[in-house]
Design an enzyme around this catalytic site. Structure first.
Site, short mmCIF file in Angstrom:
data_model
loop_
_atom_site.label_atom_id
_atom_site.label_comp_id
_atom_site.label_asym_id
_atom_site.label_seq_id
_atom_site.Cartn_x
_atom_site.Cartn_y
_atom_site.Cartn_z
N TRP A 38 13.35 -24.90 50.76
CA TRP A 38 12.58 -25.15 52.17
C TRP A 38 12.80 -26.07 52.72
O TRP A 38 12.78 -26.09 54.44
CB TRP A 38 11.60 -25.45 51.46
CG TRP A 38 10.67 -25.55 50.57
CD1 TRP A 38 10.25 -25.92 49.36
CD2 TRP A 38 9.57 -23.79 51.14
NE1 TRP A 38 9.08 -25.07 48.78
CE2 TRP A 38 9.29 -23.57 49.54
CE3 TRP A 38 9.64 -22.81 51.86
CZ2 TRP A 38 8.56 -21.75 49.37
CZ3 TRP A 38 9.08 -21.86 51.96
CH2 TRP A 38 8.59 -22.10 51.03
N ASP A 47 8.54 -33.43 55.94
CA ASP A 47 7.41 -31.46 55.21
C ASP A 47 7.38 -32.70 53.70
O ASP A 47 7.90 -32.38 53.26
CB ASP A 47 8.91 -30.25 55.08
CG ASP A 47 8.23 -29.53 54.29
OD1 ASP A 47 7.02 -29.57 53.54
OD2 ASP A 47 8.57 -28.49 54.10
N LYS A 83 -0.41 -27.56 48.15
CA LYS A 83 -0.09 -27.52 46.35
C LYS A 83 -0.73 -29.11 46.55
O LYS A 83 -1.52 -29.08 45.35
CB LYS A 83 1.49 -28.08 47.32
CG LYS A 83 2.64 -27.02 48.07
CD LYS A 83 2.82 -26.43 47.69
CE LYS A 83 3.63 -25.24 47.54
NZ LYS A 83 4.74 -25.60 48.35
C1 LIG Z 1 5.65 -24.09 49.63
C2 LIG Z 1 6.22 -25.10 50.53
C3 LIG Z 1 6.82 -24.88 51.87
C4 LIG Z 1 6.17 -23.46 52.36
O1 LIG Z 1 4.41 -23.38 52.32
P1 LIG Z 1 3.63 -22.37 53.47
O2 LIG Z 1 2.48 -23.18 54.01
O3 LIG Z 1 3.43 -21.32 52.67
O4 LIG Z 1 4.64 -21.82 54.63
C5 LIG Z 1 7.42 -25.83 52.57
N1 LIG Z 1 7.87 -26.31 52.33
C6 LIG Z 1 7.68 -26.83 51.05
C7 LIG Z 1 8.59 -28.32 50.54
C8 LIG Z 1 6.61 -26.12 49.83
O5 LIG Z 1 6.29 -26.99 48.79
#
Ligand SMILES: *Cc1c(COP(=O)(O)O)cnc(C)c1O
Length: 359
Positions: A102, A169, A193
């Site tokens: 990511w 993020d 998540k």
């Molecule tokens: C799952 C995830 C993403 C991607 O998320 P989307 O909502 O599918 O774009 C980005 N960063 C992290 C840390 C993730 O776990």
């Protein structure tokens, strides 16, 4: 519903009571005689939902009026681009830590807007640790990192100390424990998540950064657009925001302190077993192990064919979502907030039984 131990990496487990309330809202929301899915997002009932969701985020993270909270669509993958657009300043450069898949994607989007400099990377070790020795140049607009590396099972246990605006993020560990959120200039997270269903993305931004970009930002990617309209510039993902709001109520009622203690206890239970059990070994450096996603492999010398045997044993015990991501292999136990410790114990029991069969 049959009792499934849900270790899915995302979309993932939510509190059971939330499903009850969410399903009621689909049938008849607040006694209006309408489903939440068929009413205006500008109705009094939905505006109250959005207002409460925003207020709960601020309350849980103890944020003052110097922060704005925005709910949008697009997922964290659009957040990579939005963060770069909104934080670009005169240097037109961002500093990034490359700690996994990511983070890599964030760097790619950062380069779309300006220049994304990688100040440190754990790529050569298949991202099994968090780099700690690095320098952030003074002439960058911001520093970006991924607080929890969902795929590789590593996590920052300390907020990096940098002298430039801090961007994170936090998709897979937001609200997983107490956090001084006031250290951050911008936090973003896909809901699916640890906060809600797929479809909503949360942004927490310091107000002073709104509308300050040095580049021309497309309307929909400008956080100012959305904050000025209280996340109602266009139709928000109403159901995803509603369910996130229910989860936020649950987080507030439980308390971040308790949530953090529970997550710590779950993580200790699984990692102690990974370290003790002759059949398995962990992949991440111990000090950087994630309390959200525990990655582990069959131990050295154990026949590969037993991977499927272990997955079958998990399945027989109603344990779901254990197969590791293809970039690590093996197994991954995702233990988000709503996962009860009993589920981790069920997994540990299967690991022990597996050892007594084969070791
Ligand atoms: C799952 C995830 C993403 C991607 O998320 P989307 O909502 O599918 O774009 C980005 N960063 C992290 C840390 C993730 O776990």
């Amino acid at each position: 519903m049959s009792k499934v131990h849900n270790f899915s990496a995302g979309p993932s487990i939510l509190p059971a009571e939330v499903f009850q309330q969410a399903s009621q809202a689909v049938l008849d929301f607040n006694g209006t005689g309408l489903s939440l899915l068929e009413m205006s997002h500008r109705s009094k009932d939905f505006v109250a939902v959005m207002d409460e969701a925003i207020a709960l985020v601020k309350e849980i993270y103890k944020l003052g009026d110097d922060y704005e909270v925005v709910f949008m669509q697009g997922g964290a993958s659009l957040g990579f681009l939005i963060s770069a657009y909104n934080m670009a300043r005169e240097n037109n450069r961002g500093a990034y830590l490359n700690t996994g898949t990511w983070a890599n994607k964030a760097i790619k989007e950062g380069n779309w807007v300006g220049e994304a400099i990688t100040v440190a990377s754990s790529k050569d070790a298949n991202y099994n640790f968090i780099p700690k020795q690095y320098e952030v140049p003074g002439d960058v607009d911001f520093f970006h990192y991924t607080s929890n590396n969902t795929i590789f099972g590593t996590q920052f246990h300390k907020v990096p100390d940098v002298n430039v605006p801090l961007v994170c993020d936090m998709s897979s560990d937001i609200f997983c424990r107490e956090l001084d959120a006031t250290k951050f200039d911008l936090i973003y997270a896909g809901a699916q998540k640890n906060m809600g269903p797929a479809g909503a993305t949360l942004y927490i931004i310091k107000k002073e950064h709104l509308g300050k970009s040095s580049v021309s930002v497309p309307t929909m990617l400008n956080l100012k657009t959305h904050s000025e309209k209280e996340s109602m510039f266009n139709t928000p993902p109403v159901f995803a925001v509603y369910v996130s709001m229910l989860v936020l109520r649950w987080i507030k009622a439980t308390g971040l302190k308790t949530i953090g203690e529970n997550n710590q206890a779950k993580a200790k239970l699984i990692y102690d077993e990974i370290d003790r059990n002759k059949m398995f070994k962990g992949t991440a450096e111990r000090e950087d192990r994630s309390i959200m996603n525990a990655c582990f492999l069959l131990n050295d010398g154990i026949d590969d064919s037993l991977t499927q045997a272990f997955l079958d044993d998990c399945k027989a015990a109603n344990i779901s979502g254990i197969k590791g991501h293809r970039s690590v292999g093996g197994f991954r136990a995702s233990m988000y907030n709503a996962l009860p410790i009993e589920s981790v114990q069920a997994l540990v029991d299967v690991m022990k039984a597996f050892e007594s069969k084969f070791a």
